[in-house]
Design an enzyme around this catalytic site. Structure first.
Site, PDB file in Angstrom:
ATOM      1  N   ASP A 299      16.080 -23.433 -41.637  1.00  0.00           N
ATOM      2  CA  ASP A 299      16.482 -23.140 -40.258  1.00  0.00           C
ATOM      3  C   ASP A 299      15.626 -23.936 -39.274  1.00  0.00           C
ATOM      4  O   ASP A 299      14.492 -24.308 -39.578  1.00  0.00           O
ATOM      5  CB  ASP A 299      16.247 -21.654 -39.909  1.00  0.00           C
ATOM      6  CG  ASP A 299      17.015 -20.719 -40.797  1.00  0.00           C
ATOM      7  OD1 ASP A 299      18.060 -21.119 -41.318  1.00  0.00           O
ATOM      8  OD2 ASP A 299      16.550 -19.568 -40.963  1.00  0.00           O
TER       9      ASP A 299
HETATM   10  N1  URA Z   1      15.733 -18.215 -45.553  1.00  0.00           N
HETATM   11  C1  URA Z   1      15.829 -18.159 -44.215  1.00  0.00           C
HETATM   12  O1  URA Z   1      16.070 -17.112 -43.648  1.00  0.00           O
HETATM   13  N2  URA Z   1      15.662 -19.307 -43.530  1.00  0.00           N
HETATM   14  C2  URA Z   1      15.366 -20.490 -44.108  1.00  0.00           C
HETATM   15  O2  URA Z   1      15.213 -21.501 -43.405  1.00  0.00           O
HETATM   16  C3  URA Z   1      15.263 -20.522 -45.502  1.00  0.00           C
HETATM   17  C4  URA Z   1      15.450 -19.366 -46.195  1.00  0.00           C
END
Ligand code: URA
Length: 248
Positions: A103
């Site tokens: 993310d």
């Molecule tokens: N899980 C999440 O919530 N975000 C990420 O970027 C990777 C795994």
């Protein structure tokens, strides 16, 4: 199989747009046949592709790991003009793409490659490659709440597979806990959603391991090439049966 203009761009001939113009101008042949329309697909590993009569060179495969900072998008371009991971790859002329996503607000270990087979191997849901995160959450989750994550928890897209979970640090004064969690899947915002499901908002998230590969001393925003041994170990873990989990 990829669109011809993409194959040509990946081989370093020119930008994708310019390669489209070259195709339309009749400069490109696939297996001895001139292609003058867009939309034709080819496989550089199998097809003989020439531009102006010269065979294109197949691109060398590269494998990188990056310590992604938060505030960076895991994609090639962002229409809103935010920073993207390729902004942090000075000196890399090959078009690499991320192996799975992190993310915008997640930091840590991100693999990048131009080897589609390698990327598929590591991200295929049936291969259950472990990915380990450090999640700092609001509030201090009870042991029984963490057990729910260990067993598998219901999210809107179904039950999660069992995860490995342990406390890393508990700050009672700040009312926060940092938990190390290893998941064997790669669903969208999975770790954040898992903690939300037990009533704890993630305030900081960092991926610290992919398979057995750790970030070690790689600085934030920096990248390095993987060693042949690391590439082999990642391939082996994706193919291995030992860490395979069984959904209930
Ligand atoms: N899980 C999440 O919530 N975000 C990420 O970027 C990777 C795994």
């Amino acid at each position: 199989m990829e669109r011809l203009q993409k194959v040509l761009a990946a081989a370093g001939i020119a930008s994708r747009r310019k390669c489209e113009e070259m195709i339309l101008a009749g400069l490109v042949e696939v297996n001895g046949v001139k292609v003058t329309t867009l939309g034709v697909k080819a496989d550089p590993a199998v097809d003989a592709i020439t531009v102006n009569g010269k065979p294109i060179k197949s691109e060398q495969k590269i494998y990188l790991m990056m310590n992604k900072s938060k505030g960076v998008i895991t994609s090639a371009k962002d229409p809103q003009g935010r920073k993207v991971v390729s902004d942090f790859l000075p000196g890399i002329k090959e078009r690499v793409y991320p192996v799975g996503r992190l993310d915008y607000d997640t930091e840590g270990l991100l693999l990048l490659t131009n080897d589609g087979e390698f990327a598929n191997l590591l991200t295929h849901p049936s291969h259950h490659v472990p990915k380990t995160y450090r999640a700092t959450v609001k509030g201090i989750p009870h042991g029984t709440a963490l057990e729910q994550l260990q067993k598998g928890i219901k999210l809107e897209d179904g039950m999660t597979a069992p995860a490995e979970v342990e406390y890393h640090d508990v700050d009672t004064e700040a009312g926060e806990a940092t938990i190390t969690i290893t998941i064997f899947e790669g669903r969208n915002r999975q770790v954040r959603r898992m903690f939300e499901a037990i009533g704890h908002k993630v305030i900081k998230l960092k991926r610290i391991r992919f398979g057995e590969l750790g970030l070690e001393s790689l600085g934030r925003g920096k990248y390095r090439h993987l060693t042949p041994q690391e590439i082999k170990e990642l391939r082996d873990i994706a193919k291995s049966k030992t860490h395979k989990i069984h959904k209930k």
